[in-house]
Design an enzyme around this catalytic site. Structure first.
Site, mmCIF file in Angstrom:
data_model
loop_
_atom_site.group_PDB
_atom_site.id
_atom_site.type_symbol
_atom_site.label_atom_id
_atom_site.label_comp_id
_atom_site.label_asym_id
_atom_site.label_seq_id
_atom_site.Cartn_x
_atom_site.Cartn_y
_atom_site.Cartn_z
ATOM 1 N N GLU A 94 -24.846 -47.448 -32.021
ATOM 2 C CA GLU A 94 -24.936 -47.648 -33.195
ATOM 3 C C GLU A 94 -23.738 -48.560 -33.645
ATOM 4 O OE1 GLU A 94 -27.531 -44.126 -35.110
ATOM 5 O OE2 GLU A 94 -25.166 -43.935 -35.590
ATOM 6 N N HIS B 279 -20.975 -39.811 -33.912
ATOM 7 C CA HIS B 279 -21.037 -40.533 -35.224
ATOM 8 C C HIS B 279 -20.037 -41.484 -35.892
ATOM 9 C CE1 HIS B 279 -22.804 -42.308 -38.760
ATOM 10 N NE2 HIS B 279 -24.237 -42.384 -38.036
HETATM 11 P P1 PGA Z 1 -29.359 -46.032 -41.121
HETATM 12 O O1 PGA Z 1 -28.299 -44.729 -40.494
HETATM 13 O O2 PGA Z 1 -30.696 -45.901 -40.267
HETATM 14 O O3 PGA Z 1 -29.519 -45.153 -42.377
HETATM 15 O O4 PGA Z 1 -28.553 -47.419 -41.004
HETATM 16 C C1 PGA Z 1 -28.307 -44.709 -39.128
HETATM 17 C C2 PGA Z 1 -27.272 -43.661 -38.534
HETATM 18 O O5 PGA Z 1 -26.347 -43.710 -39.184
HETATM 19 O O6 PGA Z 1 -27.433 -43.037 -37.616
#
Ligand code: PGA
Length: 247
Positions: free
Chosen positions: A164, A95
């Site tokens: 992401e 992440h």
């Molecule tokens: P969010 O977070 O949906 O609050 O933007 C996504 C993530 O960090 O995986």
């Protein structure tokens, strides 16, 4: 099948987590037919949540992080066997918050992916480019380099690959344009989808955009933060995802 899960980041007590899991288990699972749901609470709540979800239940349980060594002098860390012992079946890795704040380099991410797969758990491998890379038009080369490095030397068949974009995550995140996601998922799909379990999207997912996101070719699920930190929000997204399979 679509994969739709949530990571709670550094939020929630054990009581909160147990209650969340109870409410999820009490809900009618036929609402999310065709969806593999998974929840990723903080490590402190894993064992309590496992107690509610059960070991072979319909909702999978994940940890947000684990060290690559099994044990040893790594103060403050928890290992893959330890999170597995507490009930984790999946482990989130790579992440952007880990990469940015805790020095999880591509090399570290690969070590962790190897350990997670080596112990028979499923990695939720996050990749994503910073805003300046996106603006320079280099997103695809950046994220494929991240994924290639993370998957080096492993059988990727159990991996959930989560794209992401860093600039789309969190309170200050902005939703990507559809055309940008179409391009990114075409590239990711071509390169990884036959090898991994699923390629999913994460970053400011909510009940308002989930249905649209799931129509993008190659999007095989959603990885949700804020919008799923309350049970009704998560259930709504699960229902939307299930309906998208029948649309
Ligand atoms: P969010 O977070 O949906 O609050 O933007 C996504 C993530 O960090 O995986």
């Amino acid at each position: 099948m679509l994969w739709v899960g949530t990571s709670w980041k550094m939020n929630g007590t054990i009581d909160f987590a147990r209650e969340y899991a109870w409410r999820l288990m009490a809900a009618d699972a036929s609402q999310w037919e065709g969806i593999q749901a998974f929840i990723i609470p903080p490590a402190t709540a894993l064992d309590a949540v496992r107690g509610v979800l059960g070991d072979n239940g319909p909702i999978l349980l994940g940890a947000q992080n684990a060290h690559w060594e099994d044990s040893g002098a790594w103060t403050g860390e928890v290992s893959v066997p330890q999170v597995a012992d507490a009930g984790a079946q999946m482990v989130e890795v790579g992440h952007s918050e880990r990469r940015q704040h805790f020095g999880d380099s591509d090399e570290v991410v690969n070590l962790k992916v190897r350990a997670i797969i080596g112990h028979g758990l499923r990695p939720v491998l996050c990749i994503g480019e910073p805003a300046e890379v996106f603006e320079a038009g280099r997103s695809i080369e950046y994220i494929t380099a991240q994924a290639d490095s993370a998957l080096q030397g492993v059988d990727p068949s159990s991996v959930i690959l989560a794209y992401e974009p860093i600039w789309a995550i969190g309170e200050h995140g902005r939703e990507p344009r559809r055309s940008d996601l179409v391009r990114a998922f075409a590239a990711l799909g071509e390169r990884y989808s036959s090898d991994v379990t699923a390629v999913v999207y994460g970053g400011s997912v909510n009940a308002g955009n989930a249905a649209d996101l799931l129509t993008i070719p190659g999007v095989e699920g959603l990885f949700v933060g804020r919008a799923a930190w309350r049970v009704p929000g998560y259930l709504e997204i699960l229902r939307i995802a299930s309906r998208s399979l029948r649309a």
